[in-house]
Design a protein around this motif. Structure first.
Motif, mmCIF file in Angstrom:
data_model
loop_
_atom_site.group_PDB
_atom_site.id
_atom_site.type_symbol
_atom_site.label_atom_id
_atom_site.label_comp_id
_atom_site.label_asym_id
_atom_site.label_seq_id
_atom_site.Cartn_x
_atom_site.Cartn_y
_atom_site.Cartn_z
ATOM 1 N N GLN A 1 -6.000 -1.031 -0.952
ATOM 2 C CA GLN A 1 -4.782 -1.734 -1.329
ATOM 3 C C GLN A 1 -3.674 -0.696 -1.515
ATOM 4 N N PHE A 2 -2.453 -1.049 -1.137
ATOM 5 C CA PHE A 2 -1.327 -0.153 -1.330
ATOM 6 C C PHE A 2 -0.657 -0.453 -2.666
ATOM 7 N N ILE A 3 -0.402 0.585 -3.425
ATOM 8 C CA ILE A 3 0.308 0.453 -4.688
ATOM 9 C C ILE A 3 1.493 1.420 -4.670
ATOM 10 N N SER A 4 2.334 1.352 -5.686
ATOM 11 C CA SER A 4 3.524 2.193 -5.756
ATOM 12 C C SER A 4 3.352 3.299 -6.790
ATOM 13 N N LEU A 5 4.300 4.239 -6.794
ATOM 14 C CA LEU A 5 4.272 5.279 -7.822
ATOM 15 C C LEU A 5 4.523 4.687 -9.204
ATOM 16 N N ALA A 6 5.304 3.616 -9.247
ATOM 17 C CA ALA A 6 5.510 2.937 -10.528
ATOM 18 C C ALA A 6 4.186 2.389 -11.060
ATOM 19 N N ASP A 7 3.331 1.916 -10.148
ATOM 20 C CA ASP A 7 1.998 1.458 -10.555
ATOM 21 C C ASP A 7 1.174 2.621 -11.101
ATOM 22 N N VAL A 8 1.248 3.762 -10.429
ATOM 23 C CA VAL A 8 0.507 4.941 -10.877
ATOM 24 C C VAL A 8 0.948 5.349 -12.278
ATOM 25 N N GLU A 9 2.252 5.304 -12.508
ATOM 26 C CA GLU A 9 2.780 5.633 -13.837
ATOM 27 C C GLU A 9 2.180 4.715 -14.898
ATOM 28 N N LYS A 10 2.095 3.431 -14.603
ATOM 29 C CA LYS A 10 1.522 2.463 -15.553
ATOM 30 C C LYS A 10 0.036 2.720 -15.772
ATOM 31 N N ILE A 11 -0.671 3.092 -14.690
ATOM 32 C CA ILE A 11 -2.111 3.359 -14.793
ATOM 33 C C ILE A 11 -2.376 4.558 -15.693
ATOM 34 N N ILE A 12 -1.585 5.620 -15.512
ATOM 35 C CA ILE A 12 -1.758 6.821 -16.324
ATOM 36 C C ILE A 12 -1.445 6.539 -17.794
ATOM 37 N N LYS A 13 -0.460 5.669 -18.023
ATOM 38 C CA LYS A 13 -0.100 5.299 -19.400
ATOM 39 C C LYS A 13 -1.119 4.356 -20.029
ATOM 40 N N GLY A 14 -1.990 3.770 -19.203
ATOM 41 C CA GLY A 14 -2.959 2.812 -19.706
ATOM 42 C C GLY A 14 -2.431 1.398 -19.733
ATOM 43 N N ILE B 1 -2.952 9.560 -3.330
ATOM 44 C CA ILE B 1 -1.545 9.628 -2.948
ATOM 45 C C ILE B 1 -1.429 10.528 -1.725
ATOM 46 N N LEU B 2 -0.920 9.978 -0.637
ATOM 47 C CA LEU B 2 -0.813 10.723 0.614
ATOM 48 C C LEU B 2 0.593 11.273 0.789
ATOM 49 N N ALA B 3 0.678 12.514 1.258
ATOM 50 C CA ALA B 3 1.969 13.158 1.480
ATOM 51 C C ALA B 3 2.193 13.372 2.972
ATOM 52 N N TYR B 4 3.210 12.684 3.506
ATOM 53 C CA TYR B 4 3.637 12.851 4.892
ATOM 54 C C TYR B 4 5.014 13.521 4.907
ATOM 55 N N HIS B 5 5.433 13.936 6.097
ATOM 56 C CA HIS B 5 6.756 14.531 6.236
ATOM 57 C C HIS B 5 7.559 13.872 7.354
ATOM 58 N N ILE C 1 -4.029 3.194 -2.385
ATOM 59 C CA ILE C 1 -3.292 4.251 -1.696
ATOM 60 C C ILE C 1 -1.814 4.170 -2.058
ATOM 61 N N VAL C 2 -1.219 5.335 -2.274
ATOM 62 C CA VAL C 2 0.232 5.437 -2.404
ATOM 63 C C VAL C 2 0.731 6.277 -1.241
ATOM 64 N N LEU C 3 1.743 5.781 -0.559
ATOM 65 C CA LEU C 3 2.317 6.465 0.593
ATOM 66 C C LEU C 3 3.586 7.197 0.159
ATOM 67 N N THR C 4 3.666 8.509 0.442
ATOM 68 C CA THR C 4 4.881 9.259 0.128
ATOM 69 C C THR C 4 5.327 10.071 1.336
ATOM 70 N N PHE C 5 6.639 10.282 1.414
ATOM 71 C CA PHE C 5 7.238 11.126 2.448
ATOM 72 C C PHE C 5 8.115 12.171 1.771
#
Length: 276
Positions: free
Chosen positions: A73-86, A41-45, A95-99
């Motif tokens: 591949q680009f995924i979303s934070l919603a995808d990350v949430e699902k991955i952590i939940k299994g 997860i990348l953090a930009y400003h 990659i997840v892009l965040t600002f």
């Protein structure tokens, strides 16, 4: 000498050393075929051609995105949430892009990301009229409600980045309620959406802060710690990788290397400290 002072002393030497270390560690990982970190997860400003450390000019940003699009591949934070939940499994580096903060200049990249079908997350400061400029380090123009809704229409996820970008680790419970709980409700009301994610300003947090994150019912909260994301990751301590104007392109390409992640974590935990 305290860790805050050490952090200042490390800044310049670390940036210089990083120009050699990052590409070298990245090369080592490729040679020994170390298992690739599957989620970064990348953090930009800010997207601007100014001298603020956290600004990146538009051409550099596009070059970085083009590289990422070709190799990840680009995924979303919603995808990350699902991955952590299994509930979701990925098999290729993602990659997840965040600002953070919500600066108006991110609009420069809006159409480019739309064409590539990339849907970032944007973490908003709620009370932009009273931003803690001492903490944020810059006074810039923020997105208005209409512009934010335009990003939502493009598929951007909206999260909370506190009320004023204060140092959460130093606040009283009363102030934490305002920065974490009330700010979430305010953003939800003004935009007519549900806010599920929080990003800690400057990555600073404490056990007391975590209690308020739980109280506000955030599903995930993002740090600036270094680590790997999988189903065992604490959803309220999601690691991110910061990207700023000090990164050369070879450094950027190696920033997600497992060895570099481990090296950054060692330096921060040993010399700088997680909570500052």
């Amino acid at each position: 000498m305290n860790k805050f002072r050490l952090k200042s002393l490390f800044s310049i030497p670390f940036v210089l050393a990083r120009r050699v270390i990052y590409p070298a560690f990245g090369l080592i990982d490729r040679i020994i075929q170390r298992k690739t970190n599957l989620i970064s997860i990348l953090a930009y400003h800010s997207i601007a051609a100014d001298n603020w450390k956290f600004s990146i000019d538009l051409n550099t940003m596009k070059k970085q995105i083009a590289y990422l699009k070709k190799n990840y591949q680009f995924i979303s934070l919603a995808d990350v949430e699902k991955i952590i939940k299994g509930d979701k499994v990925i098999t290729q580096p993602s990659i997840v892009l965040t600002f953070d903060d919500g600066y108006k200049d991110v609009l420069q990249i809006k159409s480019y990301l739309r064409k590539l079908n990339i849907k970032p997350a944007l973490f908003l400061i709620n009370d932009t009229r009273n931003v803690n400029t001492a903490e944020i380090g810059k006074n810039k123009t923020y997105l208005n409600t209409r512009e934010i809704k335009g990003l939502i229409a493009d598929g951007w996820e909206i999260g909370c980045h506190s009320n004023t970008h204060a140092n959460l680790s130093k606040l009283t419970p009363t102030h934490l309620q305002q920065e974490i709980v009330i700010a979430k409700k305010s953003i939800e009301k003004s935009l007519g959406i549900k806010v599920n994610y929080f990003a800690y300003p400057r990555g600073k947090y404490s056990n007391q802060v975590l209690n308020f994150i739980k109280k506000a019912n955030y599903k995930m909260a993002l740090t600036m710690d270094d680590g790997f994301i999988n189903k065992n990751t604490n959803p309220l301590l999601i690691p991110r990788i910061g990207v700023d104007r000090s990164h050369t392109f070879p450094e950027f390409k190696s920033a997600f290397s497992p060895s570099n992640i481990l090296a950054r974590r060692f330096i921060k935990n040993t010399f700088i400290g997680r909570y500052i």
